[in-house]
Design an enzyme around this catalytic site. Structure first.
Site, PDB file in Angstrom:
ATOM      1  N   LYS A 158      26.102  15.665 -24.915  1.00  0.00           N
ATOM      2  CA  LYS A 158      26.691  17.012 -24.930  1.00  0.00           C
ATOM      3  C   LYS A 158      28.180  16.955 -25.252  1.00  0.00           C
ATOM      4  O   LYS A 158      28.710  17.825 -25.941  1.00  0.00           O
ATOM      5  CB  LYS A 158      26.429  17.705 -23.598  1.00  0.00           C
ATOM      6  CG  LYS A 158      24.940  18.025 -23.434  1.00  0.00           C
ATOM      7  CD  LYS A 158      24.567  18.341 -22.007  1.00  0.00           C
ATOM      8  CE  LYS A 158      23.067  18.556 -21.895  1.00  0.00           C
ATOM      9  NZ  LYS A 158      22.601  18.536 -20.509  1.00  0.00           N
TER      10      LYS A 158
ATOM     11  N   ALA B 277       8.693  23.437 -22.422  1.00  0.00           N
ATOM     12  CA  ALA B 277       9.329  24.374 -21.485  1.00  0.00           C
ATOM     13  C   ALA B 277      10.156  25.432 -22.210  1.00  0.00           C
ATOM     14  O   ALA B 277      10.060  26.623 -21.907  1.00  0.00           O
ATOM     15  CB  ALA B 277      10.207  23.591 -20.507  1.00  0.00           C
ATOM     16  N   VAL B 278      10.966  25.011 -23.185  1.00  0.00           N
ATOM     17  CA  VAL B 278      11.848  25.962 -23.869  1.00  0.00           C
ATOM     18  C   VAL B 278      11.018  26.936 -24.722  1.00  0.00           C
ATOM     19  O   VAL B 278      11.228  28.153 -24.674  1.00  0.00           O
ATOM     20  CB  VAL B 278      12.883  25.227 -24.753  1.00  0.00           C
ATOM     21  CG1 VAL B 278      13.838  26.231 -25.394  1.00  0.00           C
ATOM     22  CG2 VAL B 278      13.653  24.198 -23.932  1.00  0.00           C
ATOM     23  N   GLY B 279      10.069  26.380 -25.482  1.00  0.00           N
ATOM     24  CA  GLY B 279       9.222  27.215 -26.327  1.00  0.00           C
ATOM     25  C   GLY B 279       8.463  28.247 -25.495  1.00  0.00           C
ATOM     26  O   GLY B 279       8.388  29.424 -25.858  1.00  0.00           O
TER      27      GLY B 279
ATOM     28  N   GLU C 297      23.370  26.857 -29.362  1.00  0.00           N
ATOM     29  CA  GLU C 297      23.951  27.151 -28.039  1.00  0.00           C
ATOM     30  C   GLU C 297      23.230  26.424 -26.902  1.00  0.00           C
ATOM     31  O   GLU C 297      23.852  25.940 -25.964  1.00  0.00           O
ATOM     32  CB  GLU C 297      23.885  28.666 -27.794  1.00  0.00           C
ATOM     33  CG  GLU C 297      24.431  29.122 -26.456  1.00  0.00           C
ATOM     34  CD  GLU C 297      25.918  28.866 -26.343  1.00  0.00           C
ATOM     35  OE1 GLU C 297      26.693  29.514 -27.049  1.00  0.00           O
ATOM     36  OE2 GLU C 297      26.306  27.997 -25.527  1.00  0.00           O
TER      37      GLU C 297
ATOM     38  N   GLY D 105      22.734  24.575 -21.032  1.00  0.00           N
ATOM     39  CA  GLY D 105      21.642  25.537 -20.882  1.00  0.00           C
ATOM     40  C   GLY D 105      22.039  26.991 -21.059  1.00  0.00           C
ATOM     41  O   GLY D 105      22.411  27.409 -22.158  1.00  0.00           O
TER      42      GLY D 105
ATOM     43  N   GLU E 148      13.023  12.932 -14.749  1.00  0.00           N
ATOM     44  CA  GLU E 148      11.869  12.380 -15.450  1.00  0.00           C
ATOM     45  C   GLU E 148      11.374  11.128 -14.713  1.00  0.00           C
ATOM     46  O   GLU E 148      12.096  10.564 -13.896  1.00  0.00           O
ATOM     47  CB  GLU E 148      12.275  11.944 -16.865  1.00  0.00           C
ATOM     48  CG  GLU E 148      12.930  13.014 -17.695  1.00  0.00           C
ATOM     49  CD  GLU E 148      11.935  14.074 -18.139  1.00  0.00           C
ATOM     50  OE1 GLU E 148      10.764  13.722 -18.354  1.00  0.00           O
ATOM     51  OE2 GLU E 148      12.329  15.247 -18.252  1.00  0.00           O
TER      52      GLU E 148
ATOM     53  N   GLY F 208      10.543  17.504  -9.909  1.00  0.00           N
ATOM     54  CA  GLY F 208      10.498  17.722 -11.353  1.00  0.00           C
ATOM     55  C   GLY F 208      11.871  17.840 -11.997  1.00  0.00           C
ATOM     56  O   GLY F 208      11.987  18.158 -13.177  1.00  0.00           O
TER      57      GLY F 208
END
Lengths: 165, 330
Positions: free
Chosen positions: B213, B12-14, B137, B142, B198, B195
């Site tokens: 975190k 997702a991030v990529g 960051e 997020g 998980e 979604g």
């Protein structure tokens, strides 16, 4: 009986002990003492809040002793628990002796459970309770919450604390 | 001047990073890319849009003979962008990739919580030694630029406390329990169906993700050396709907709050009773953070704590700030 009183004493060494002596002299049992350093008075005096356990019939003797020794009783037996917080407990509250859980707070003398709402959805299921606690000061409240945290850990109760700013 | 990046991870991030790169003129050249099964190295640059297309069609980003390890070791890049999934217990293979990049004197930007939570101090030291930057960051909250704010913008301040809603899945579940009267199980099932959660939601609902975190914040902002074991963690999995109703009786609700009070050595994550109109009571999968500082007073942040483009935003911010610092800006 348990009474609370606020005493005014002179801000000189030894005065606190002098004020507390009469209590034991008449057979009273001191449960908590809060020395108010920020008590503002032009007369150079200090406020002391005490909670004592004393046989009812000896109360007037104690008040006389205070009078004789120049100690002023500013307040007597009023609502003394100014700090209020609510926590929620989740778990098998009844089966882990809710009475005992409450008692652990009440017997401190500086905090007590003053209200409780209980929701029990079904037998065997975990119940949820909101306990309102009152305490003499913020520090006492912190202590009471800490006691309850320990009890909850022992009894596998989930305690939800308020977020205090 | 060109600024070259190699991308490890096309989840997702990529994908968010590639999408932003194909939509906007960011002045970045992609010289290497790898997913868990394939890779590609191209010093001339790889087109992000055709890469997205290929990944969609074939499930691969490159050739199966080229591994992530090859890309990290051999591709020519200025910044390694490591956005593979978090392994909270070992931090691998990401930590190895990061070390390799640093040893090649390349900057590193990551959204991967594992390496930062487990090895921040060593990695920072290696980066300092190499004279490059290590930025992360996207690992906390997020899209909210909280680390930049804490590391840079609030430089002259003493940050006395941090309170945060740091896990969107838990916040979604608690919001639905409060607003729709759902049971914990119903709200969790709904989060799964949408979604947000998980198939195995343990990592979120038991508070591990949010606690990681807190570890990152404690170690990178307050220079501590703590691990997950040092955080007092209570998740939301044992909450009852009745508890939420009881909180509502006093115009409050329940939220999962991370708390850091450095002076008291307090690092804690727990469900808390909180007034319904408190700024930390954000809805759905949002995140929120309050900082209590000596000069700036109280500061409140809220925004998306996850999501493809939202997390990419944090990663790109890191990459571009490194570029502007080292390449003199475009």
């Amino acid at each position: 009986m348990q009474v609370s009183m606020k005493l005014e004493i002179r801000d000189t060494p030894g005065q606190l002990v002098a004020a507390l002596m009469p209590i034991s002299d008449v057979g009273g049992n001191i449960k908590t003492v809060i020395h108010e350093h920020d008590f503002s008075s032009d007369k150079g005096s200090l406020g002391v809040e005490v909670v004592i356990e004393i046989p009812k019939e000896r109360l007037s003797a104690l008040l006389n002793l205070f009078k004789e020794r120049g100690i002023t009783v500013i307040r007597f037996g009023e609502e003394r628990m100014h700090y209020q917080q609510s926590v929620i407990l989740i778990g098998h509250l009844i089966h882990t002796n809710l009475g005992d859980t409450v008692d652990r707070i009440d017997k401190t003398g500086f905090a007590e459970v003053t209200k409780m709402s209980l929701a029990m959805p079904a037998i065997q299921e975990r119940s949820s309770a909101k306990c309102t606690i009152k305490a003499l000061s913020r520090e006492h409240m912190d202590k009471a919450i800490e006691i309850l945290r320990d009890v909850s850990k022992q009894k596998e109760i989930l305690m939800i604390e308020p977020l205090e700013f | 001047m060109v600024f070259r990046i190699a991308l490890i991870g096309t989840g997702a991030v990529g994908r968010g990073i590639l999408e932003a790169m194909s939509r906007k003129e960011l002045g970045l050249v992609l010289t290497g890319v790898a997913d868990s099964r394939s890779g590609m190295i191209s010093p001339e640059g790889i087109s992000p849009s055709s890469l997205l297309e290929r990944k969609k069609k074939t499930g691969l980003c490159g050739e199966t003979g080229i591994s992530a390890d090859d890309v990290v070791k051999k591709a020519p890049y200025d910044v390694l962008v490591e956005v593979s999934p978090t392994d909270a217990s070992t931090g691998e293979p990401a930590t190895g990739y990061i070390r390799t990049a640093l040893s090649r004197k390349c900057h590193v930007v990551t959204s991967n919580k594992g390496p930062v939570a487990l090895h921040y101090h060593e990695l920072k030291q290696e980066a300092d030694k190499a004279g490059v930057l290590f930025r992360f960051e996207a690992t906390v909250a997020g899209a909210i630029p909280i680390l930049h704010t804490l590391h840079e913008s609030l430089g002259g301040n003493e940050v006395r406390a941090l309170y945060g809603v740091l896990n969107g899945t838990c916040n979604y579940i608690l919001t639905r329990m409060a607003e729709e009267g759902l049971s914990y199980k119903q709200a969790l099932d709904e989060a799964r169906a949408l979604g947000y959660a998980e198939a195995d939601p343990t990592y979120d609902v038991k508070g591990i993700d949010a606690a990681i975190k807190l570890v990152i914040l404690a170690n990178t902002v307050w220079n501590r050396r703590i691990s997950l074991d040092d955080i007092d963690i209570t998740g939301i999995d044992l909450l009852t709907e009745e508890a939420i109703r009881l909180a509502e009786e006093q115009d409050a609700t329940i939220r999962l709050i991370g708390e850091i009070i450095p002076e008291k050595n307090l690092f804690r994550l727990s469900p808390r009773i909180i007034p319904r109109h408190h700024p930390l009571v954000v809805h759905g999968s949002l995140n929120a953070i309050i900082l209590r500082t000596d000069l700036a007073g109280d500061l409140v942040f809220s925004g998306k704590g996850a999501g493809s483009l939202e997390t990419a935003s944090a990663v790109l911010g890191d990459i571009l700030s490194i570029r502007d610092r080292y390449a003199g800006g475009n």
